[in-house]
Design a protein around this motif. Structure first.
Motif, mmCIF file in Angstrom:
data_model
loop_
_atom_site.group_PDB
_atom_site.id
_atom_site.type_symbol
_atom_site.label_atom_id
_atom_site.label_comp_id
_atom_site.label_asym_id
_atom_site.label_seq_id
_atom_site.Cartn_x
_atom_site.Cartn_y
_atom_site.Cartn_z
ATOM 1 N N LEU A 14 0.829 -1.201 0.000
ATOM 2 C CA LEU A 14 0.000 0.000 0.000
ATOM 3 C C LEU A 14 0.866 1.254 0.000
ATOM 4 O O LEU A 14 0.617 2.201 -0.757
ATOM 5 N N LYS A 15 1.874 1.281 0.858
ATOM 6 C CA LYS A 15 2.749 2.450 0.950
ATOM 7 C C LYS A 15 3.591 2.614 -0.318
ATOM 8 O O LYS A 15 3.974 3.726 -0.673
ATOM 9 N N GLU A 16 3.890 1.507 -0.989
ATOM 10 C CA GLU A 16 4.657 1.587 -2.234
ATOM 11 C C GLU A 16 3.821 2.148 -3.387
ATOM 12 O O GLU A 16 4.339 2.826 -4.269
ATOM 13 N N LEU A 17 2.529 1.856 -3.368
ATOM 14 C CA LEU A 17 1.673 2.214 -4.496
ATOM 15 C C LEU A 17 0.870 3.495 -4.282
ATOM 16 O O LEU A 17 0.604 4.228 -5.231
ATOM 17 N N ILE A 18 0.465 3.762 -3.044
ATOM 18 C CA ILE A 18 -0.497 4.838 -2.793
ATOM 19 C C ILE A 18 0.091 5.933 -1.909
ATOM 20 O O ILE A 18 0.690 5.650 -0.865
ATOM 21 N N GLU A 19 -0.100 7.158 -2.356
ATOM 22 C CA GLU A 19 0.348 8.337 -1.600
ATOM 23 C C GLU A 19 -0.697 8.743 -0.570
ATOM 24 O O GLU A 19 -0.395 8.994 0.583
ATOM 25 N N ARG A 20 -1.962 8.796 -1.018
ATOM 26 C CA ARG A 20 -3.067 9.167 -0.135
ATOM 27 C C ARG A 20 -4.386 8.799 -0.806
ATOM 28 O O ARG A 20 -4.444 8.578 -2.018
ATOM 29 N N ILE A 21 -5.431 8.739 0.004
ATOM 30 C CA ILE A 21 -6.770 8.469 -0.507
ATOM 31 C C ILE A 21 -7.714 9.506 0.088
ATOM 32 O O ILE A 21 -7.816 9.631 1.311
ATOM 33 N N ASP A 22 -8.389 10.265 -0.778
ATOM 34 C CA ASP A 22 -9.351 11.263 -0.319
ATOM 35 C C ASP A 22 -10.728 10.613 -0.230
ATOM 36 O O ASP A 22 -11.211 10.014 -1.196
ATOM 37 N N VAL A 23 -11.334 10.734 0.935
ATOM 38 C CA VAL A 23 -12.652 10.133 1.172
ATOM 39 C C VAL A 23 -13.691 11.242 1.307
ATOM 40 O O VAL A 23 -13.567 12.120 2.153
ATOM 41 N N TYR A 24 -14.713 11.192 0.456
ATOM 42 C CA TYR A 24 -15.799 12.166 0.501
ATOM 43 C C TYR A 24 -16.920 11.644 1.405
ATOM 44 O O TYR A 24 -16.993 10.448 1.708
ATOM 45 N N HIS A 25 -17.803 12.547 1.798
ATOM 46 C CA HIS A 25 -18.918 12.141 2.638
ATOM 47 C C HIS A 25 -19.963 11.421 1.791
ATOM 48 O O HIS A 25 -20.102 11.681 0.596
ATOM 49 N N VAL A 26 -20.685 10.511 2.411
ATOM 50 C CA VAL A 26 -21.719 9.747 1.724
ATOM 51 C C VAL A 26 -22.833 10.685 1.241
ATOM 52 O O VAL A 26 -23.245 11.601 1.955
ATOM 53 N N GLU A 27 -23.304 10.441 0.024
ATOM 54 C CA GLU A 27 -24.421 11.205 -0.523
ATOM 55 C C GLU A 27 -25.600 10.268 -0.785
ATOM 56 O O GLU A 27 -25.419 9.094 -1.058
ATOM 57 N N GLY A 28 -26.800 10.814 -0.745
ATOM 58 C CA GLY A 28 -27.991 10.014 -0.987
ATOM 59 C C GLY A 28 -28.400 9.238 0.254
ATOM 60 O O GLY A 28 -27.833 9.393 1.337
ATOM 61 N N SER A 29 -29.398 8.386 0.077
ATOM 62 C CA SER A 29 -29.891 7.586 1.195
ATOM 63 C C SER A 29 -30.370 6.229 0.701
ATOM 64 O O SER A 29 -30.639 6.037 -0.496
ATOM 65 N N GLY A 30 -30.479 5.289 1.627
ATOM 66 C CA GLY A 30 -30.957 3.953 1.290
ATOM 67 C C GLY A 30 -30.100 3.274 0.236
ATOM 68 O O GLY A 30 -28.865 3.320 0.287
ATOM 69 N N LYS A 31 -30.748 2.685 -0.767
ATOM 70 C CA LYS A 31 -30.034 1.978 -1.835
ATOM 71 C C LYS A 31 -29.325 2.942 -2.790
ATOM 72 O O LYS A 31 -28.512 2.511 -3.611
ATOM 73 N N ASN A 32 -29.645 4.221 -2.697
ATOM 74 C CA ASN A 32 -29.043 5.210 -3.587
ATOM 75 C C ASN A 32 -27.817 5.895 -2.981
ATOM 76 O O ASN A 32 -27.341 6.898 -3.503
ATOM 77 N N LYS A 33 -27.332 5.370 -1.893
ATOM 78 C CA LYS A 33 -26.143 5.952 -1.270
ATOM 79 C C LYS A 33 -24.919 5.790 -2.166
ATOM 80 O O LYS A 33 -24.692 4.717 -2.735
ATOM 81 N N THR A 34 -24.145 6.845 -2.301
ATOM 82 C CA THR A 34 -22.875 6.778 -3.035
ATOM 83 C C THR A 34 -21.802 7.490 -2.229
ATOM 84 O O THR A 34 -22.092 8.385 -1.430
#
Length: 257
Positions: A206-226
């Protein structure tokens, strides 16, 4: 009485930092405020492990959303993405190298443009500070500015001059080191090949391949969550590969909570 009280009191061991318990610690960042995501374990259900924004206002921070993400979810998503990248390299090595070359050149050109613009702006500011210094000196000699005000202004100009000169040196060094990035794409390809030989994720790859990962807040609700997740790879940044090599849908074996 004091001795009896002390003898019955046990000193608790220092609590270990949560970030030391998971391989994604120090890789996940809040996409909105830029703070790191902290690793947590749900109690009493220790099977539920997750990350959330360390700067969330509910925990005395300023970020308005938790940016909650389950550990099993991030593991499966990252694994699927890395498998897509590896598959593309395996089947289209020349195209893969060409994409990295084009992206590296594009990133370097954009960074050069930005640094040169900032250098020009900082150099212009230094000349402006010099003119302001001369003007306030003349005003002080002519009695238009008091000695006390002159000392305050000159101190301000001297501090800004020192900071700007350091900034210019740093940008000049960054410009000089940019060319080294052209060869770093080979390091990324080697890291992807090492990943091909493994069947599971581990902290080293992971440290060799990835610098960082940006995580956004969940949008939508129920089955439409993204939830949007942006991976910044080491050496090459965000990487776009042809859609037919990417898994169009990842079925997450992740329970609620």
């Amino acid at each position: 009485i004091v001795q009896a009280y002390i003898s019955k009191t046990k000193r608790r061991a220092p609590k270990k930092k949560n970030g030391e318990k998971n391989m994604f610690a120090d890789l996940l960042y809040c996409a909105d405020c830029g703070s790191k995501l902290w690793y947590n374990i749900n109690h009493p259900n220790s099977d539920i492990q997750y990350f959330n924004c360390s700067n969330y206002k509910g925990a005395r921070g300023t970020c308005t959303s938790t940016h909650y993400i389950r550990v099993d979810s991030i593991e499966q998503v990252v694994m699927a993405e890395l498998q897509s990248v590896a598959q593309y390299l395996l089947e289209e090595e020349e195209d893969f190298a060409a994409i990295l070359e084009e992206k590296t050149n594009s990133d370097i050109a954009a960074e050069q443009k930005r640094l040169k613009a900032e250098l020009a702006s900082s150099s212009a500011r230094l000349k402006e500070i010099e003119r302001l210094y001369e003007r306030v000196y003349e005003d002080n000699v002519n009695g238009k500015v008091t000695d006390d005000w002159f000392m305050k202004l000159t101190h301000k100009y001297e501090t800004e001059t020192e900071q700007t000169q350091k900034k210019i040196i740093s940008m000049q060094n960054d410009l000089a080191n940019l060319e080294e990035k052209r060869g770093q794409k080979d390091s990324f390809i080697k890291a992807v090949r090492r990943f091909m030989e493994m069947k599971t994720l581990n902290p080293i790859i992971l440290k060799e391949l990835i610098e960082r990962i940006d995580v956004y807040h969940v949008e939508g609700s129920g089955k439409n969550k993204t939830q949007r997740i942006v991976i910044h790879y080491r050496f090459v940044g965000c990487l776009t590969i042809p859609e037919w090599y990417r898994k169009r849908q990842v079925s997450l074996e992740s329970r609620k909570g």
